[in-house]
Design a protein around this motif. Structure first.
Motif, PDB file in Angstrom:
ATOM      1  N   VAL A  16      62.180  58.912  49.154  1.00 53.37           N
ATOM      2  CA  VAL A  16      61.109  58.115  48.585  1.00 53.37           C
ATOM      3  C   VAL A  16      61.219  56.786  49.077  1.00 53.37           C
ATOM      4  CG1 VAL A  16      59.734  57.130  46.580  1.00 53.37           C
ATOM      5  CG2 VAL A  16      60.582  59.530  46.708  1.00 53.37           C
ATOM      6  N   LEU A  60      55.549  55.645  48.009  1.00 53.92           N
ATOM      7  CA  LEU A  60      54.494  55.337  46.852  1.00 53.92           C
ATOM      8  C   LEU A  60      54.017  54.033  46.845  1.00 53.92           C
ATOM      9  CD1 LEU A  60      57.472  56.321  43.884  1.00 53.92           C
ATOM     10  CD2 LEU A  60      55.786  57.853  45.014  1.00 53.92           C
ATOM     11  N   SER A  86      49.577  57.662  45.960  1.00 55.48           N
ATOM     12  CA  SER A  86      48.997  56.540  45.366  1.00 55.48           C
ATOM     13  C   SER A  86      48.279  56.900  44.031  1.00 55.48           C
ATOM     14  CB  SER A  86      48.031  55.731  46.209  1.00 55.48           C
ATOM     15  OG  SER A  86      46.985  56.466  46.498  1.00 55.48           O
TER      16      SER A  86
END
Length: 102
Positions: A16, A60, A86
């Motif tokens: 991430v 993200l 999102s």
């Protein structure tokens, strides 16, 4: 950082990534240090060396952080993300992400 990458004894499935902005082709604008890109390049080498599966790279973002394609300048060292998450949902970008979640 290289030592931390070389210490990995098992592959990861997902990375991430943070960023200030992203476009719909997977470009990521960081904070201009290139640290994540360097880490990802070194991990990519380790993946090849150990014959591991490449992890899915996901960013993200708030919707306001997603800009039009081509709106950001990139360099050859920039590593694109495979998908964006999102408030609008999951947006696969790369062929790998499209195959898994498209």
């Amino acid at each position: 950082m290289e030592k931390s990458v070389k210490r990995a004894c098992e592959p990861v499935d997902l990375v991430v990534l943070p960023g200030l902005a992203f476009d719909r082709s997977g470009r990521r604008l960081g904070r201009n240090g290139g640290y994540y890109d360097m880490f990802l390049r070194k991990y990519e080498d380790l993946v090849k060396e150990k014959n591991w599966k490449r992890p899915l790279l996901v960013a993200l973002a708030y919707s306001i952080q997603i800009v039009d394609e081509g709106a950001m300048a990139t360099t050859p060292n920039d590593v694109p993300v495979d998908a964006l998450v999102s408030p609008a949902g999951f947006s696969p970008i790369s062929p790998v992400a499209l195959k898994l979640y498209g």
